[in-house]
Design a protein around this motif. Structure first.
Motif, PDB file in Angstrom:
ATOM      1  N   GLN A  22       0.866  -1.181   0.000  1.00 55.39           N
ATOM      2  CA  GLN A  22       0.000   0.000   0.000  1.00 55.39           C
ATOM      3  C   GLN A  22       0.899   1.227   0.000  1.00 55.39           C
ATOM      4  O   GLN A  22       1.949   1.222   0.641  1.00 55.39           O
ATOM      5  CB  GLN A  22      -0.821   0.065   1.283  1.00 55.39           C
ATOM      6  CG  GLN A  22      -1.674  -1.137   1.620  1.00 55.39           C
ATOM      7  CD  GLN A  22      -2.167  -1.024   3.056  1.00 55.39           C
ATOM      8  OE1 GLN A  22      -1.434  -1.317   3.988  1.00 55.39           O
ATOM      9  NE2 GLN A  22      -3.398  -0.578   3.246  1.00 55.39           N
ATOM     10  N   ILE A  23       0.463   2.300  -0.645  1.00 57.87           N
ATOM     11  CA  ILE A  23       1.167   3.580  -0.517  1.00 57.87           C
ATOM     12  C   ILE A  23       0.154   4.687  -0.281  1.00 57.87           C
ATOM     13  O   ILE A  23      -1.027   4.546  -0.605  1.00 57.87           O
ATOM     14  CB  ILE A  23       2.053   3.912  -1.740  1.00 57.87           C
ATOM     15  CG1 ILE A  23       1.255   3.834  -3.045  1.00 57.87           C
ATOM     16  CG2 ILE A  23       3.265   3.000  -1.809  1.00 57.87           C
ATOM     17  CD1 ILE A  23       2.071   4.230  -4.282  1.00 57.87           C
ATOM     18  N   GLY A  24       0.604   5.798   0.290  1.00 60.45           N
ATOM     19  CA  GLY A  24      -0.275   6.925   0.601  1.00 60.45           C
ATOM     20  C   GLY A  24      -0.906   6.740   1.970  1.00 60.45           C
ATOM     21  O   GLY A  24      -0.229   6.416   2.936  1.00 60.45           O
ATOM     22  N   GLU A  25      -2.205   6.945   2.047  1.00 54.26           N
ATOM     23  CA  GLU A  25      -2.954   6.821   3.300  1.00 54.26           C
ATOM     24  C   GLU A  25      -3.250   5.345   3.549  1.00 54.26           C
ATOM     25  O   GLU A  25      -4.311   4.830   3.207  1.00 54.26           O
ATOM     26  CB  GLU A  25      -4.244   7.635   3.206  1.00 54.26           C
ATOM     27  CG  GLU A  25      -5.164   7.506   4.403  1.00 54.26           C
ATOM     28  CD  GLU A  25      -4.500   7.853   5.713  1.00 54.26           C
ATOM     29  OE1 GLU A  25      -3.844   6.970   6.292  1.00 54.26           O
ATOM     30  OE2 GLU A  25      -4.625   9.016   6.140  1.00 54.26           O
TER      31      GLU A  25
ATOM     32  N   LEU B  53     -10.387  12.842   3.617  1.00 53.18           N
ATOM     33  CA  LEU B  53     -10.897  13.654   2.503  1.00 53.18           C
ATOM     34  C   LEU B  53      -9.935  13.717   1.330  1.00 53.18           C
ATOM     35  O   LEU B  53     -10.348  14.003   0.210  1.00 53.18           O
ATOM     36  CB  LEU B  53     -11.107  15.085   2.981  1.00 53.18           C
ATOM     37  CG  LEU B  53     -12.413  15.390   3.689  1.00 53.18           C
ATOM     38  CD1 LEU B  53     -12.449  16.853   4.057  1.00 53.18           C
ATOM     39  CD2 LEU B  53     -13.596  15.046   2.781  1.00 53.18           C
ATOM     40  N   SER B  54      -8.652  13.492   1.579  1.00 58.95           N
ATOM     41  CA  SER B  54      -7.683  13.660   0.502  1.00 58.95           C
ATOM     42  C   SER B  54      -7.500  12.383  -0.305  1.00 58.95           C
ATOM     43  O   SER B  54      -6.564  12.275  -1.089  1.00 58.95           O
ATOM     44  CB  SER B  54      -6.352  14.166   1.055  1.00 58.95           C
ATOM     45  OG  SER B  54      -5.721  13.173   1.809  1.00 58.95           O
ATOM     46  N   VAL B  55      -8.364  11.405  -0.066  1.00 59.36           N
ATOM     47  CA  VAL B  55      -8.438  10.232  -0.948  1.00 59.36           C
ATOM     48  C   VAL B  55      -9.780  10.328  -1.648  1.00 59.36           C
ATOM     49  O   VAL B  55     -10.808  10.496  -0.975  1.00 59.36           O
ATOM     50  CB  VAL B  55      -8.338   8.911  -0.145  1.00 59.36           C
ATOM     51  CG1 VAL B  55      -8.585   7.713  -1.041  1.00 59.36           C
ATOM     52  CG2 VAL B  55      -6.981   8.804   0.524  1.00 59.36           C
ATOM     53  N   GLY B  56      -9.798  10.283  -2.987  1.00 59.75           N
ATOM     54  CA  GLY B  56     -11.056  10.539  -3.682  1.00 59.75           C
ATOM     55  C   GLY B  56     -11.295   9.679  -4.895  1.00 59.75           C
ATOM     56  O   GLY B  56     -10.373   9.131  -5.492  1.00 59.75           O
ATOM     57  N   MET B  57     -12.566   9.565  -5.231  1.00 56.50           N
ATOM     58  CA  MET B  57     -12.963   8.815  -6.400  1.00 56.50           C
ATOM     59  C   MET B  57     -12.778   9.695  -7.632  1.00 56.50           C
ATOM     60  O   MET B  57     -12.669  10.894  -7.496  1.00 56.50           O
ATOM     61  CB  MET B  57     -14.426   8.384  -6.281  1.00 56.50           C
ATOM     62  CG  MET B  57     -14.648   7.506  -5.081  1.00 56.50           C
ATOM     63  SD  MET B  57     -16.238   6.662  -5.127  1.00 56.50           S
ATOM     64  CE  MET B  57     -15.931   5.360  -6.312  1.00 56.50           C
ATOM     65  N   PRO B  58     -12.771   9.143  -8.852  1.00 52.83           N
ATOM     66  CA  PRO B  58     -12.892   7.714  -9.167  1.00 52.83           C
ATOM     67  C   PRO B  58     -11.628   6.920  -8.827  1.00 52.83           C
ATOM     68  O   PRO B  58     -10.563   7.490  -8.643  1.00 52.83           O
ATOM     69  CB  PRO B  58     -13.127   7.724 -10.675  1.00 52.83           C
ATOM     70  CG  PRO B  58     -12.475   8.976 -11.150  1.00 52.83           C
ATOM     71  CD  PRO B  58     -12.674   9.971 -10.054  1.00 52.83           C
TER      72      PRO B  58
END
Lengths: 244, 244
Positions: free
Chosen positions: A149-152, A189-194
């Motif tokens: 996994q990377i990021g959050e 909030l800083s992870v978003g679709m699509p």
């Protein structure tokens, strides 16, 4: 932030990435974080990036040789003899891009760091999955740690730890990823679709299934709602604490 | 690190904290992070701390007036007329302790910061729950945000978000907390058992149920194992992704 996951299973690889980039909560955009190079029958290489957007775009551009005229481009990723060499090339490129920005010109408040997941297969090697650090070094997924996994990474990790197995089918692996992404989406909030999705079937040397999962995707909504219900039912099955 | 959660429910309050402190992975100890002041029939105040251990111990000592001789101690927390004033006192004490350490003597590599959850009830007010920041200011739990976490909050948050309701019974709330703590424990080495547990029944003005949950606690092991199984079953109930 960002959330990307790469899974290594017996059947092949699965990649999923979100598309949100942000510089503060009032400055958000949508960018693709998944990039693929493919020579059908010979190789497939997929990259997912997290971190400073200027850094990750520069890395992709250098790998694509975008400094050359359109006709003369011959991405060096297509010349590497093995996935290990691809990981080395990506790591070196990342390290160079970051150190150029860090040592020249104005100092920035935030770091130029980035982290990359790279996976794929080059004939005659097996499918491999790597996690590349901003310093340019990298680690490879193994039986003990079969996904990156990377990021959050934190919100979505518990269900991956509990639910992942190398024997998963592609449809079940995608379901597990969507549950993990949905939990992350609900908390940051800083992870978003699509979300971008790609599967790679081992020894196929071509792109498997591709999808861009948007907010109105009926399957995603079914999972998102069903998961809350299923989780509460799972809790309900466990015995309550005995207060004595 | 640390993991502490305070829940505000209609029936009262529940507090749970781990007991691991560490300075590097090779230097770990067990310390109680939950502290209670109670005058039966009049008030109960419980504090849980996360952050620099020297800071949090100093805060507790100042609140306890440990600088005075044993017989002259009269913890000022016992004199506050309301939970709001208790939160203010704890916040001011925390801010003072941190600023003393930050501005005097040797500079340290790490911050002296700490975060505190304080909850309880003082007659004739209602039960209240606060989160106190290192700067000394604080927020209160409300209907929209009826629980607070401090320390390593991310791994255990998704199940709290999905599973918590203000109508929970104490046994169900404790079960939910153990699931959240178990997920955190599995992902972060710096959160460790035993866990301290305390419940407070609204308008009782006395300590409710207290427990120290150790690694060999049969109920905890039942939850930890059962949750992995229940989670996989919950996943199994959801439809797989349709690869078309």
């Amino acid at each position: 932030m960002t959330y990307c996951v790469g899974l290594r299973m017996k059947r092949g690889l699965v990649f999923m990435s979100d598309t949100r980039t942000n510089a503060g909560v009032d400055n958000i955009s949508t960018f693709r974080k998944m990039h693929t190079w493919c020579v059908p029958g010979e190789r497939l290489v997929t990259l997912m990036t997290a971190g400073n957007l200027a850094t990750t775009q520069a890395v992709i551009s250098v790998l694509e040789e975008r400094s050359k005229a359109q006709g003369e481009r011959n991405p060096s990723i297509l010349e590497q003899p093995s996935m290990f060499q691809v990981a080395r090339l990506v790591g070196e490129t990342l390290r160079e891009v970051i150190s150029e920005r860090s040592t020249q010109g104005q100092a920035a408040d935030s770091a130029f760091g980035a982290t990359i997941i790279v996976g794929g297969q080059i004939d005659p090697g097996p499918p491999r999955l790597f996690l590349i650090y901003p310093e340019g070094n990298f680690i490879e997924a193994s039986e003990d740690t079969p996904f990156f996994q990377i990021g959050e990474t934190k919100y979505g990790r518990p269900m991956l730890l509990r639910g992942f197995s190398e024997d998963l089918t592609f449809p079940d692996a995608i379901k597990l990823l969507l549950v993990s992404f949905d939990s992350t989406l609900k908390a940051n909030l800083s992870v978003g679709m699509p979300f971008d999705l790609q599967t790679y079937v081992a020894d196929s040397f071509e792109i498997g299934h591709e999808d861009r999962i948007t907010r109105d995707n009926p399957y995603y909504n079914e999972i998102s709602e069903g998961w809350g219900r299923a989780l509460r039912e799972a809790l309900g099955q466990l015995p309550p604490y005995d207060m004595g």
